[in-house]
Enzyme design. Structure first.
Site, PDB file in Angstrom:
ATOM      1  N   LYS A  48      52.425  78.806  -6.417  1.00 28.67           N
ATOM      2  CA  LYS A  48      51.779  78.582  -5.118  1.00 28.67           C
ATOM      3  C   LYS A  48      50.527  79.433  -4.934  1.00 28.67           C
ATOM      4  O   LYS A  48      49.759  79.222  -4.001  1.00 28.67           O
ATOM      5  CB  LYS A  48      52.763  78.848  -3.983  1.00 28.67           C
ATOM      6  CG  LYS A  48      53.913  77.841  -3.972  1.00 28.67           C
ATOM      7  CD  LYS A  48      54.665  77.902  -2.684  1.00 28.67           C
ATOM      8  CE  LYS A  48      54.532  76.537  -2.064  1.00 28.67           C
ATOM      9  NZ  LYS A  48      54.893  76.392  -0.709  1.00 28.67           N
ATOM     10  N   LYS A  50      50.201  82.460  -3.926  1.00 25.01           N
ATOM     11  CA  LYS A  50      50.264  83.204  -2.675  1.00 25.01           C
ATOM     12  C   LYS A  50      51.144  84.423  -2.889  1.00 25.01           C
ATOM     13  O   LYS A  50      51.938  84.465  -3.817  1.00 25.01           O
ATOM     14  CB  LYS A  50      50.866  82.342  -1.556  1.00 25.01           C
ATOM     15  CG  LYS A  50      50.043  81.114  -1.217  1.00 25.01           C
ATOM     16  CD  LYS A  50      50.706  80.292  -0.142  1.00 25.01           C
ATOM     17  CE  LYS A  50      49.870  79.071   0.163  1.00 25.01           C
ATOM     18  NZ  LYS A  50      50.455  78.278   1.237  1.00 25.01           N
TER      19      LYS A  50
END
Length: 142
Positions: A48, A50
């Site tokens: 992701k 993140k």
């Protein structure tokens, strides 16, 4: 009697919110036993791209404390990518997934694979108006 015996869903569950709770309660309403697999920190950072707000151990503890969840575990990147590997490990008869995946090539293929084992996929709607991304964005300006 519920429609399924063992249900399974997966997610990051960072910054736990009512949308997460709605999803898990909808899952539990359809099965006797609900397994929730939490994506590890490596999945969040590598796939992701993140940084999770809460580490996986905290996210697992939060999910495991919910009365609608019967079992919680981490899930590997490989098991997220290949749902057959998740099926081999967790032995569920239904996979609950967001309805945004319905009709995708990946999930059409998974439906075909699961059908050979009598395993279903139930697509559930997301709670409108709330997401972890939105919460993070609002917090920037709070």
């Amino acid at each position: 009697m519920k429609k399924y015996k063992v249900g399974f869903t997966t997610g990051v569950f960072d910054l736990f919110h009512v949308g997460h709770l709605n999803l898990l309660e909808r899952c539990k309403a359809q099965c006797d036993y609900l397994i929730v697999a939490v994506c590890g920190d490596d999945y969040v950072t590598q796939i992701k791209h993140k940084q999770p707000v809460y580490p996986e151990a905290d996210r697992i503890r939060i999910i495991g404390a919910l009365k609608c969840v019967d079992e919680v575990s981490t899930i590997t990147i490989e098991e997220v990518d290949d749902k057959m590997k998740a099926l081999e490990r967790f032995h569920f008869d239904v996979l609950f997934s967001g309805d945004d995946w319905k009709g995708s090539e990946r999930y059409n293929r998974t439906e075909e694979q699961f059908a050979k084992y009598g395993v279903s996929i139930e697509y559930l709607p997301y709670t409108q108006g709330i997401s972890t991304t939105d919460i993070k964005e609002r917090m920037k300006y709070a």
